[in-house]
Design an enzyme around this catalytic site. Structure first.
Site, mmCIF file in Angstrom:
data_model
loop_
_atom_site.group_PDB
_atom_site.id
_atom_site.type_symbol
_atom_site.label_atom_id
_atom_site.label_comp_id
_atom_site.label_asym_id
_atom_site.label_seq_id
_atom_site.Cartn_x
_atom_site.Cartn_y
_atom_site.Cartn_z
ATOM 1 N N LYS A 14 -72.796 33.187 69.823
ATOM 2 C CA LYS A 14 -73.333 34.553 69.848
ATOM 3 C C LYS A 14 -73.136 35.183 71.229
ATOM 4 O O LYS A 14 -72.650 36.301 71.349
ATOM 5 C CB LYS A 14 -74.831 34.552 69.479
ATOM 6 C CG LYS A 14 -75.130 33.961 68.109
ATOM 7 C CD LYS A 14 -76.623 34.006 67.776
ATOM 8 C CE LYS A 14 -77.479 33.103 68.624
ATOM 9 N NZ LYS A 14 -77.360 31.661 68.334
ATOM 10 N N ARG A 89 -84.879 36.296 64.949
ATOM 11 C CA ARG A 89 -84.769 34.879 64.611
ATOM 12 C C ARG A 89 -85.801 34.469 63.566
ATOM 13 O O ARG A 89 -85.849 33.300 63.182
ATOM 14 C CB ARG A 89 -84.986 34.042 65.863
ATOM 15 C CG ARG A 89 -83.680 33.530 66.497
ATOM 16 C CD ARG A 89 -84.046 32.732 67.744
ATOM 17 N NE ARG A 89 -83.050 31.801 68.174
ATOM 18 C CZ ARG A 89 -82.114 32.064 69.089
ATOM 19 N NH1 ARG A 89 -81.999 33.259 69.604
ATOM 20 N NH2 ARG A 89 -81.276 31.119 69.464
ATOM 21 N N ARG A 128 -71.734 22.339 76.975
ATOM 22 C CA ARG A 128 -72.272 23.388 77.845
ATOM 23 C C ARG A 128 -73.287 22.805 78.832
ATOM 24 O O ARG A 128 -73.384 23.266 79.968
ATOM 25 C CB ARG A 128 -72.927 24.493 77.001
ATOM 26 C CG ARG A 128 -73.430 25.643 77.857
ATOM 27 C CD ARG A 128 -73.873 26.837 77.044
ATOM 28 N NE ARG A 128 -75.023 26.564 76.221
ATOM 29 C CZ ARG A 128 -75.556 27.427 75.371
ATOM 30 N NH1 ARG A 128 -75.014 28.622 75.213
ATOM 31 N NH2 ARG A 128 -76.604 27.114 74.656
ATOM 32 N N ARG A 134 -79.052 23.810 81.521
ATOM 33 C CA ARG A 134 -80.119 24.182 80.589
ATOM 34 C C ARG A 134 -80.765 22.938 79.985
ATOM 35 O O ARG A 134 -80.086 22.116 79.361
ATOM 36 C CB ARG A 134 -79.554 25.067 79.466
ATOM 37 C CG ARG A 134 -79.448 26.522 79.866
ATOM 38 C CD ARG A 134 -78.784 27.360 78.805
ATOM 39 N NE ARG A 134 -79.448 27.338 77.506
ATOM 40 C CZ ARG A 134 -79.121 28.120 76.505
ATOM 41 N NH1 ARG A 134 -78.137 28.999 76.648
ATOM 42 N NH2 ARG A 134 -79.746 28.035 75.351
ATOM 43 N N ARG A 146 -83.603 22.170 67.696
ATOM 44 C CA ARG A 146 -83.202 23.590 67.640
ATOM 45 C C ARG A 146 -82.452 23.877 66.335
ATOM 46 O O ARG A 146 -82.634 24.942 65.729
ATOM 47 C CB ARG A 146 -82.311 23.928 68.841
ATOM 48 C CG ARG A 146 -83.084 23.947 70.148
ATOM 49 C CD ARG A 146 -82.168 23.934 71.344
ATOM 50 N NE ARG A 146 -81.382 25.159 71.470
ATOM 51 C CZ ARG A 146 -80.342 25.289 72.282
ATOM 52 N NH1 ARG A 146 -79.958 24.262 73.038
ATOM 53 N NH2 ARG A 146 -79.697 26.427 72.351
HETATM 54 P P1 B4P Z 1 -72.969 30.435 73.113
HETATM 55 O O1 B4P Z 1 -72.181 31.619 72.769
HETATM 56 O O2 B4P Z 1 -73.499 30.408 74.512
HETATM 57 O O3 B4P Z 1 -74.181 30.142 72.167
HETATM 58 P P2 B4P Z 1 -75.343 31.000 71.522
HETATM 59 O O4 B4P Z 1 -75.047 31.084 70.064
HETATM 60 O O5 B4P Z 1 -75.507 32.298 72.261
HETATM 61 O O6 B4P Z 1 -76.539 30.038 71.869
HETATM 62 P P3 B4P Z 1 -78.080 29.767 71.913
HETATM 63 O O7 B4P Z 1 -78.668 29.792 70.531
HETATM 64 O O8 B4P Z 1 -78.163 28.503 72.703
HETATM 65 O O9 B4P Z 1 -78.795 30.796 72.796
HETATM 66 P P4 B4P Z 1 -80.042 31.721 72.919
HETATM 67 O O10 B4P Z 1 -79.958 32.093 74.322
HETATM 68 O O11 B4P Z 1 -79.999 32.805 71.897
HETATM 69 O O12 B4P Z 1 -72.074 29.153 72.855
HETATM 70 C C1 B4P Z 1 -72.525 27.838 73.111
HETATM 71 C C2 B4P Z 1 -71.432 27.018 73.789
HETATM 72 O O13 B4P Z 1 -70.316 26.881 72.915
HETATM 73 C C3 B4P Z 1 -70.880 27.673 75.055
HETATM 74 O O14 B4P Z 1 -70.702 26.671 76.027
HETATM 75 C C4 B4P Z 1 -69.541 28.260 74.641
HETATM 76 O O15 B4P Z 1 -68.603 28.251 75.697
HETATM 77 C C5 B4P Z 1 -69.112 27.317 73.533
HETATM 78 N N1 B4P Z 1 -68.315 27.976 72.500
HETATM 79 C C6 B4P Z 1 -68.555 29.199 71.955
HETATM 80 N N2 B4P Z 1 -67.632 29.476 71.003
HETATM 81 C C7 B4P Z 1 -66.814 28.366 70.927
HETATM 82 C C8 B4P Z 1 -65.680 28.020 70.136
HETATM 83 N N3 B4P Z 1 -65.176 28.858 69.231
HETATM 84 N N4 B4P Z 1 -65.111 26.811 70.314
HETATM 85 C C9 B4P Z 1 -65.607 25.942 71.250
HETATM 86 N N5 B4P Z 1 -66.676 26.205 72.037
HETATM 87 C C10 B4P Z 1 -67.262 27.409 71.883
HETATM 88 O O16 B4P Z 1 -81.397 30.888 72.623
HETATM 89 C C11 B4P Z 1 -81.977 29.945 73.487
HETATM 90 C C12 B4P Z 1 -83.463 29.725 73.169
HETATM 91 O O17 B4P Z 1 -84.218 30.922 73.502
HETATM 92 C C13 B4P Z 1 -83.852 29.472 71.719
HETATM 93 O O18 B4P Z 1 -83.713 28.106 71.358
HETATM 94 C C14 B4P Z 1 -85.353 29.929 71.709
HETATM 95 O O19 B4P Z 1 -86.213 28.937 72.236
HETATM 96 C C15 B4P Z 1 -85.362 31.113 72.643
HETATM 97 N N6 B4P Z 1 -85.194 32.405 71.918
HETATM 98 C C16 B4P Z 1 -84.145 33.251 72.060
HETATM 99 N N7 B4P Z 1 -84.294 34.318 71.242
HETATM 100 C C17 B4P Z 1 -85.463 34.127 70.555
HETATM 101 C C18 B4P Z 1 -86.141 34.871 69.539
HETATM 102 N N8 B4P Z 1 -85.647 36.023 69.056
HETATM 103 N N9 B4P Z 1 -87.314 34.391 69.052
HETATM 104 C C19 B4P Z 1 -87.829 33.253 69.523
HETATM 105 N N10 B4P Z 1 -87.237 32.479 70.469
HETATM 106 C C20 B4P Z 1 -86.054 32.909 70.992
#
Ligand code: B4P
Length: 190
Positions: A14, A89, A128, A134, A146
């Site tokens: 995302k 979420r 990552r 993290r 998660r």
């Molecule tokens: P990202 O792109 O960083 O992952 P994300 O989906 O944004 O992640 P996440 O769910 O951890 O984050 P959030 O901050 O929302 O990709 C992950 C990794 O994969 C990276 O290293 C990237 O380089 C790699 N990658 C991406 N695409 C790839 C591909 N095609 N091939 C290979 N590698 C690839 O959430 C973090 C925490 O915040 C949650 O667990 C929760 O505790 C809290 N939170 C956030 N929003 C919330 C909400 N609305 N309600 C309640 N809690 C919330």
């Protein structure tokens, strides 16, 4: 306004894909995860509270997250649109977002949901962890939690948008560029 919910499990890409979408479509990027992390860094009260949940792989409570999101949207009153990354979420967050946007005469245009297999998610997050520092990426048990929380509490949000005919599922496996291309095609066809 073009308002996109970019949806998917932890590690679906995302954050990665949001960066590319904001450049192409000139949207404001709102990532609740990023906002929580910047508060953790600044050691604010919100950051301390969020950390106690995030470090265990749990969701931050709806009441806190919804108020935070509203305040962020209101900071950008001349936006062409938003990418909501990591929000909503839960169904309660989705309902609150609809009510809030309606009060501004706006609505969600589409939910783009990235589908990625659980094993691939685990690999990406552990990779990552090598660079992110993290706590929620470093421990396989927390990653499992998660992913379990995603399936139980977050995945049902897809039905919320499906019922409004706004859900588009995107294959989230493959290279970052391939997935970006799929997202561009879906958005350009709206
Ligand atoms: P990202 O792109 O960083 O992952 P994300 O989906 O944004 O992640 P996440 O769910 O951890 O984050 P959030 O901050 O929302 O990709 C992950 C990794 O994969 C990276 O290293 C990237 O380089 C790699 N990658 C991406 N695409 C790839 C591909 N095609 N091939 C290979 N590698 C690839 O959430 C973090 C925490 O915040 C949650 O667990 C929760 O505790 C809290 N939170 C956030 N929003 C919330 C909400 N609305 N309600 C309640 N809690 C919330």
């Amino acid at each position: 306004m073009l308002n996109i919910v970019l949806f998917g499990p932890p590690g679906a890409g995302k954050g990665t894909q949001s960066e590319r979408l904001i450049n192409k479509y000139g949207l404001v990027h709102l990532s609740t995860g990023d906002i929580f992390r910047s508060n953790i860094k600044g050691q604010t009260d919100l950051g301390n509270l969020a950390k106690s949940y995030m470090d265990q792989g749990k969701l931050v409570p709806d009441s806190v997250t919804i108020d935070l999101l509203r305040a962020e949207v209101l900071k950008h009153d001349s936006a062409k649109g938003f990418i909501f990354d990591g929000f909503p979420r839960t169904n309660a967050q989705a309902k609150a977002l609809d009510v809030f946007l309606k009060s501004m005469g706006a609505s969600i245009t589409v939910m783009l949901s990235l589908d990625v297999e659980d094993e691939e998610l685990k690999k990406r997050l552990l990779k990552r962890a090598e660079v992110s520092g993290r706590a929620d990426d470093a421990d396989p048990k927390i990653i499992d939690n998660r992913i379990a929380v995603y399936h139980k509490e977050t995945a049902p949000v897809k039905s919320f948008y499906d019922l409004q005919d706004k859900l588009i599922s995107i294959k989230g496996m493959g290279s970052v560029n391939e997935i970006t291309e799929r997202l561009f095609v879906s958005i350009d066809a709206l």
